[in-house]
Motif scaffolding. Structure first.
Motif, PDB file in Angstrom:
ATOM      1  N   GLY A   1      14.414 -10.921   4.602  1.00 44.00           N
ATOM      2  CA  GLY A   1      13.780  -9.765   5.225  1.00 44.00           C
ATOM      3  C   GLY A   1      14.178  -8.458   4.567  1.00 44.00           C
ATOM      4  N   GLY A   2      15.482  -8.235   4.408  1.00 44.17           N
ATOM      5  CA  GLY A   2      15.958  -6.999   3.802  1.00 44.17           C
ATOM      6  C   GLY A   2      15.596  -6.890   2.335  1.00 44.17           C
ATOM      7  N   PHE A   3      15.641  -8.009   1.610  1.00 44.82           N
ATOM      8  CA  PHE A   3      15.312  -7.979   0.185  1.00 44.82           C
ATOM      9  C   PHE A   3      13.894  -7.487  -0.036  1.00 44.82           C
ATOM     10  N   MET A   4      12.947  -7.965   0.749  1.00 49.08           N
ATOM     11  CA  MET A   4      11.553  -7.598   0.528  1.00 49.08           C
ATOM     12  C   MET A   4      11.260  -6.139   0.870  1.00 49.08           C
ATOM     13  N   MET A   5      12.190  -5.463   1.536  1.00 49.48           N
ATOM     14  CA  MET A   5      11.955  -4.057   1.862  1.00 49.48           C
ATOM     15  C   MET A   5      12.099  -3.142   0.654  1.00 49.48           C
ATOM     16  N   ASN A   6      12.873  -3.549  -0.344  1.00 48.49           N
ATOM     17  CA  ASN A   6      12.970  -2.760  -1.574  1.00 48.49           C
ATOM     18  C   ASN A   6      12.994  -3.656  -2.812  1.00 48.49           C
ATOM     19  N   SER A   7      12.337  -4.799  -2.714  1.00 47.34           N
ATOM     20  CA  SER A   7      12.376  -5.763  -3.818  1.00 47.34           C
ATOM     21  C   SER A   7      11.715  -5.240  -5.081  1.00 47.34           C
ATOM     22  N   GLN A   8      10.850  -4.225  -4.944  1.00 48.14           N
ATOM     23  CA  GLN A   8      10.196  -3.661  -6.127  1.00 48.14           C
ATOM     24  C   GLN A   8      11.198  -3.070  -7.111  1.00 48.14           C
ATOM     25  N   GLU A   9      12.407  -2.789  -6.644  1.00 46.53           N
ATOM     26  CA  GLU A   9      13.406  -2.199  -7.535  1.00 46.53           C
ATOM     27  C   GLU A   9      13.962  -3.213  -8.545  1.00 46.53           C
ATOM     28  N   LEU A  10      13.564  -4.480  -8.434  1.00 47.07           N
ATOM     29  CA  LEU A  10      13.877  -5.422  -9.515  1.00 47.07           C
ATOM     30  C   LEU A  10      13.341  -4.905 -10.839  1.00 47.07           C
ATOM     31  N   GLU A  11      12.146  -4.309 -10.797  1.00 48.34           N
ATOM     32  CA  GLU A  11      11.579  -3.750 -12.033  1.00 48.34           C
ATOM     33  C   GLU A  11      12.457  -2.637 -12.582  1.00 48.34           C
ATOM     34  N   THR A  12      12.970  -1.784 -11.697  1.00 46.54           N
ATOM     35  CA  THR A  12      13.856  -0.708 -12.140  1.00 46.54           C
ATOM     36  C   THR A  12      15.116  -1.277 -12.773  1.00 46.54           C
TER      37      THR A  12
END
Length: 558
Positions: A439-450
């Motif tokens: 749940g928490g991971f998907m809240m800012n998972s887009q930062e994998l790209e960063t």
């Protein structure tokens, strides 16, 4: 000719800023251009919230404010959770937001939110810059406020027209260090006398002991007094110590719950509890009204009086100085210092039970044990917020200060990955692991790209239970129907690969340690996902503590 944005960036350089995290927008383009021509690196994130979490974590780990940047309105509002995270967590940071021109209104009220007022309750100070002449002093004051006890965030808003305004001839302001005040000698005398009279003294280390300035002074105080200690969740991992120097032999455990955990056997037996750096923004580590405790509060500032926390003596001032001077008064004069230490082995044996379970999916106790097995003493584990946080707080052992980063103040989801990214930036030669629920991971998972774009070396462990696990546990404890807390997940391996990271799915309990080690050894950004068995939550954290915990004195305790 220098403009306001360039003067702002020069003032930030003057404060030693090396990186700024954020998302550019139309209203901060002058600042972005000034950054392009400066020595400061602009780290572009995929969401402003992540930028704020990164800046806050920099402040937490270094003691110097991290800086984040956004445009006006929607971008600025995305910083609000990060501001609250830093405000409650006492992390120094500077938030810089853009705004439409204040001398004209060619776009009327389009996107305009009163961010100065919005940020006021979430920061130590929130102000709009209305003239270029004031920029050097405002920036200097912002950094002073952010780092002054109690540390926290400061918000500055730079309107477009002020950013473009000529700013030649305004010298930068040099800040000067201000020594922390020290506690009164009479108060230290009173505290020392009460501790000397104690039959069962106990130390609690809290959130404020994570300040980098405290260094090894906390460990030195414990070594000099030989008083056993426990920690709050945010105080966990703030005492540096190895088995060789015997400091860790004094550790009884972490109060991950407010009462009736095994460590509370010692807390309830103590007659004097010395709290060091306690911050009542945390969920209470114990209920002060339950027993006959006398409480001595040692903090940088006077303590907040709460329903569950009323100290008898308050030692307010530089904590390092207080611990040194109090140690001088106590060393060699505490015959009962170790009275509660006989409870340690039993408390820890009961707390760590189940760490070697071989079932699949692995239990949270086994996950904590496996993470501990792959992390060196100086490795940094950054936790998101979820059910696993309680298990890591109870079971994870630390030997180097600030190597377990968790938030028990705002306790927001979504901070784990950005916090780990910041740790990886600051400490590129150390193992850094983000531990997130699905749940928490998907809240800012887009930062994998960063993280991939920045070339970071870090591992992300995603614990999958297809639910908001902590709230589901609370729902079960309250004997409510299982409802409204489950969801679906993507294929996390493919998801990581889509961002240019690598991914591994663990399908056997015995494969978790090899998978984590391989991920670290491979370098770069690597996501490891494993399902977790939370069925033990109610049994271990509720039923066993209620039904099996013997509150009577054990033989030889005190």
């Amino acid at each position: 000719m220098t403009n306001g944005a360039e003067l702002l960036v020069a003032a930030l350089e003057n404060e030693g800023v090396q990186k700024i995290y954020g998302v550019p927008g139309e209203e901060n383009l002058r600042t972005v251009e000034a950054l392009r021509r400066s020595s400061i690196e602009l780290v572009v994130t995929r969401h402003e919230q992540a930028a704020a979490f990164m800046a806050a974590t920099q402040g937490r780990l270094t003691g110097r404010p991290g800086v984040c940047l956004s445009t006006l309105g929607p971008g600025a509002l995305n910083l609000a959770t990060g501001a609250a995270y830093a405000h409650l967590g006492a992390m120094p940071m500077i938030l810089i937001t853009g705004q439409k021109a204040i001398r004209s209104s060619r776009q009327a009220r389009f996107q305009i939110i009163d961010m100065v007022s919005t940020m006021k309750p979430l920061t130590k100070s929130s102000r709009q810059i209305v003239s270029t002449s004031s920029i050097p002093a405002i920036v200097c004051e912002a950094f002073r406020l952010a780092t002054e006890e109690r540390p926290g965030p400061v918000h500055l808003e730079l309107p477009e027209d002020v950013a473009s305004e000529p700013a030649d001839g305004y010298p930068l302001v040099e800040s000067s260090a201000v020594p922390l005040p020290v506690a009164a000698a009479t108060t230290l005398d009173q505290a020392a006398e009460l501790i000397k009279q104690a039959e069962r003294p106990l130390v609690m280390v809290g959130a404020a002991t994570s300040r980098p300035r405290l260094g090894d002074d906390l460990a030195t105080f414990l070594a000099r007094t030989h008083i056993p200690y426990f920690s709050t969740q945010m105080g966990k991992g703030t005492v540096s110590g190895t088995p060789d120097d015997k400091i860790t032999d004094l550790w009884l455990g972490t109060a991950a719950l407010s009462e009736r955990d095994y460590v509370h056997r010692a807390i309830d037996r103590a007659d004097v509890i010395i709290t060091i750096g306690h911050d009542t923004v945390e969920k209470p580590p114990f209920l002060a009204g339950r027993g006959p405790h006398k409480i001595i509060d040692i903090g940088y500032t006077a303590p907040h009086i709460e329903e569950v926390y009323v100290p008898d003596i308050a030692v307010a001032g530089d904590v390092s100085s207080s611990l040194f001077r109090l140690g001088n008064r106590l060393e060699g004069q505490l015959p009962n210092a170790s009275a509660l230490l006989g409870m340690r082995d039993d408390i820890q044996a009961r707390t760590l039970a189940g760490s070697d379970a071989t079932t699949f999916p692995p239990t949270p106790q086994r996950v904590v044990a496996d993470v501990r097995a792959v992390m060196p003493d100086d490795g940094i584990v950054a936790l998101d917020n979820g059910m696993y946080k309680i298990w890591f707080a109870r079971n994870y052992r630390t030997a180097v200060s600030n190597t377990l980063l968790l938030d028990n103040a705002l306790a927001t989801m979504g901070a784990g990955l950005p916090s780990a990214m910041m740790a990886a930036i600051l400490y590129p030669d150390r193992r850094v692991l983000a531990v997130c629920g699905d749940g928490g991971f998907m809240m800012n998972s887009q930062e994998l790209e960063t993280a991939v774009r920045l070339g970071l070396n870090m591992v992300v462990l995603v614990l999958r239970d297809d639910a908001y696990g902590m709230i589901r546990w609370k729902q079960a404890v309250d004997e409510l129907p299982d409802f409204g807390l489950t969801f679906g997940n993507p294929d996390f391996v493919k998801y990581a690969e889509a961002y240019g990271a690598r991914g591994t799915a663990v399908s056997r309990t015995e494969d978790l340690v090899p998978a984590l080690n391989a991920a670290f050894e491979g370098g770069g950004v690597h996501l490891v996902t494993v399902p977790v068995d939370y069925s033990v939550n109610v049994r271990v954290l509720v039923e066993e503590l209620r039904d099996q915990l013997d509150w009577a004195d054990d033989e030889g305790e005190a």
